[in-house]
Design a protein around this motif. Sequence first.
Motif, mmCIF file in Angstrom:
data_model
loop_
_atom_site.group_PDB
_atom_site.id
_atom_site.type_symbol
_atom_site.label_atom_id
_atom_site.label_comp_id
_atom_site.label_asym_id
_atom_site.label_seq_id
_atom_site.Cartn_x
_atom_site.Cartn_y
_atom_site.Cartn_z
ATOM 1 N N GLN A 2 0.837 -1.203 0.000
ATOM 2 C CA GLN A 2 0.000 0.000 0.000
ATOM 3 C C GLN A 2 0.872 1.254 0.000
ATOM 4 O OE1 GLN A 2 -3.304 0.246 -0.483
ATOM 5 N NE2 GLN A 2 -2.817 2.424 -0.582
ATOM 6 N N SER A 3 1.930 1.246 0.827
ATOM 7 C CA SER A 3 2.814 2.418 0.869
ATOM 8 C C SER A 3 3.493 2.634 -0.463
ATOM 9 C CB SER A 3 3.897 2.266 1.930
ATOM 10 O OG SER A 3 3.468 1.511 2.999
ATOM 11 N N THR A 6 1.130 4.323 -2.678
ATOM 12 C CA THR A 6 0.957 5.727 -2.293
ATOM 13 C C THR A 6 2.130 6.568 -2.781
ATOM 14 O OG1 THR A 6 -0.167 4.944 -0.309
ATOM 15 C CG2 THR A 6 0.488 7.252 -0.335
ATOM 16 N N ILE A 7 3.337 6.015 -2.603
ATOM 17 C CA ILE A 7 4.527 6.734 -3.071
ATOM 18 C C ILE A 7 4.504 6.862 -4.593
ATOM 19 C CG2 ILE A 7 7.046 6.586 -3.294
ATOM 20 C CD1 ILE A 7 7.047 5.309 -0.484
ATOM 21 N N ARG A 10 2.149 9.626 -5.566
ATOM 22 C CA ARG A 10 2.710 10.951 -5.301
ATOM 23 C C ARG A 10 3.776 11.299 -6.335
ATOM 24 N NH1 ARG A 10 6.121 14.405 -4.016
ATOM 25 N NH2 ARG A 10 7.743 12.937 -4.561
ATOM 26 N N LEU A 86 10.642 11.145 4.359
ATOM 27 C CA LEU A 86 9.995 9.984 3.760
ATOM 28 C C LEU A 86 10.395 8.692 4.459
ATOM 29 C CD1 LEU A 86 8.251 8.845 1.450
ATOM 30 C CD2 LEU A 86 10.298 8.782 0.039
ATOM 31 N N LEU A 89 8.938 7.794 7.895
ATOM 32 C CA LEU A 89 7.546 7.358 7.968
ATOM 33 C C LEU A 89 7.586 5.832 8.113
ATOM 34 C CD1 LEU A 89 6.022 9.485 5.059
ATOM 35 C CD2 LEU A 89 5.473 9.715 7.473
ATOM 36 N N PRO A 90 6.506 5.236 8.592
ATOM 37 C CA PRO A 90 6.548 3.769 8.714
ATOM 38 C C PRO A 90 6.498 3.110 7.340
ATOM 39 C CG PRO A 90 4.461 4.627 9.536
ATOM 40 C CD PRO A 90 5.260 5.791 9.100
ATOM 41 N N VAL A 91 7.629 3.100 6.667
ATOM 42 C CA VAL A 91 7.690 2.536 5.320
ATOM 43 C C VAL A 91 9.029 1.826 5.167
ATOM 44 C CG1 VAL A 91 8.604 4.708 4.394
ATOM 45 C CG2 VAL A 91 7.533 3.101 2.855
ATOM 46 N N ARG A 92 8.989 0.707 4.457
ATOM 47 C CA ARG A 92 10.238 -0.022 4.230
ATOM 48 C C ARG A 92 10.998 0.620 3.070
ATOM 49 N NH1 ARG A 92 6.917 -4.599 5.372
ATOM 50 N NH2 ARG A 92 6.215 -4.394 3.232
ATOM 51 N N ASP A 93 12.310 0.576 3.126
ATOM 52 C CA ASP A 93 13.121 1.117 2.041
ATOM 53 C C ASP A 93 12.721 0.497 0.707
ATOM 54 O OD1 ASP A 93 14.343 2.408 4.059
ATOM 55 O OD2 ASP A 93 16.357 1.638 3.703
ATOM 56 N N LYS A 100 8.780 4.486 -6.231
ATOM 57 C CA LYS A 100 9.404 5.419 -7.176
ATOM 58 C C LYS A 100 9.424 4.798 -8.577
ATOM 59 C CE LYS A 100 10.806 8.650 -4.414
ATOM 60 N NZ LYS A 100 10.631 10.043 -4.737
#
Lengths: 239, 338
Positions: A2-3, A6-7, A10, A86, A89-93, A100
């Motif tokens: 999901q993240s 979202t990225i 954006r 960025l 935030l609770p997001v994995r690399d 991206k």
Amino acid sequence: MQSALTIAGRQFRSYFNGPIAFIVLIFSLVLLGVFFFWWPNAFFIRGRVSVRELFSIIHYTNYLTIPALTMGLIADERASGTLETLLTLPVRDADVVLGKFLGTLGLYTIFLALTLPYPFAINTLGTLDWGPVFTGYLGLFFQGSALIGVGLMASSFTRTQLVALFAGWAIAIVFAAVDLFLPLVPAGLTTPLEFISFDYHLTDFRRGVIAIRDILFFLSVTAIALMVAFRSLESRRWK
Amino acid sequence: MSDVMIEAQGLSKNYGSFAALKDVNFEVRRGEVVGFLGPNGAGKTTTMKILTCFIAPTSGSAKVAGCDVFDDPMGVRKAIGYLPESTPLYTEMLVLEYLEFVAKMRGYKGVDARKRIKKAVEQTSLGDVIAKEIRALSKGYKQRVGLAQALVHEPDVLILDEPMSGLDPNQAAEIRGLITEIGEQRTVILSTHDLGEIQQTCDRVLIINRGKLVADDTPEELRDRVGGSKFRVTVQGGRSDSSKIRDIFGKIDGVHSIRERASESDSGELLFVVSPSKSEDLREEIFRAAVKNDLVLLGLRRDADGLQNVFRELTTGEGGSLPAKKSAKKSTPVKEEE
């Protein structure tokens, strides 16, 4: 996941908030027009109802334009510091890299869609075989995604967009130009070298053939590049 | 969950051969506002980057809200709101768009996300600029967007790297008020160069110098260590009254020493600097003593640069030393009364 989406969303929108996407899209389309209609052998002189040249040209302009789309992906965020906002935030690399990648892939898909008038226009001049049109686009999609991966990787090494651009071009040119050097290398090396040529793997697609081998090749290049980008992003923690 | 919200144990960080942090230990409890003080390059930002899991320590460990930065970086990130130094934001986005992005990244959707964004916007008074591009905002507003971004998920721990730098005094006061308000329920750790800021907002001060933690105390106690704050007393009178006045103030309980400041000759004013033996507010006693002895008090001021002296003392010279450190870890926060 999901993240990552979202990225990606954006990233995709941010392309249109600045000039880069428009410049690159317009430049690519103009370049395509120039090569297709006038130079080096004009479409109307060729006098063939075929999209092969079209796909060949797009495949070449991709080397030029895709690194320009990817140069800022990580480098710019690093330079402006937003990478820190960025990545805390609770997001994995990995999700950041994937997001991206997908965002740029979305923009590239728009570009491919913008070239659709070509096959439709060609079709009005005769009967176009739509099979190779479909597979040709499929091939370009895979080639584009491999180049986006490579560009993203280049962008992950630096904080300067220009460095990322040139690094992207430098790597892309290896995949693009390896064909030209084949006659110069010893016979034993021809086959392995030919195998890393993007053009070589696109030949079948342009003919209307979908070969698993070619798809796997492009997917592998993409995966390796993204993996390196991920490692390079992660390395900040240990430096 | 235990009361300790941030726990750093033996944190060290080397950049190549440069040791940015050397064995830093501290604890921050729930409801504390802790100021992180130190000269540029002392390791404040490095510590914050470690606490937010942006970088990993070379050795040592840290826990934030009970989550270890190595074992559970996701847990740490969920528990914190972070405003990095110089407020990096996606400047091409609209304020609302940006906050929506952050809320979404934090897993909030629909009505819930909108409610949270609304609350953060209200807290930071961003209502007027919500539909503007971030790049068009003034520095103060950008800072507030940075804060709003850190508040969307109502974090237990707020980590703010120089939240007040570059703001004009009015903007700084607003942000300060906001931080104090937030600090009533949450744990806040903020870094700053501004000593006045620390005195006004923080329950406790951590002073760091050359990668080492050199002080961990309340602002009051820190002032104590360099003799506490001083009082500047201006009294009407001529040269001849000087020793008499000195005697009067000298008799006050808790006065350690009195110095007379050279004033312009025959201005009719005498300036004394009264140092208390402990950090005690002696203003009332000084006033009463003056009234009792029929002295005309023209001015009475508590010297504000008490902390500045501590800061200078601890952060100049190699490593810095602790004069008479009382307890290794000061636990209960003492609200500073000013």
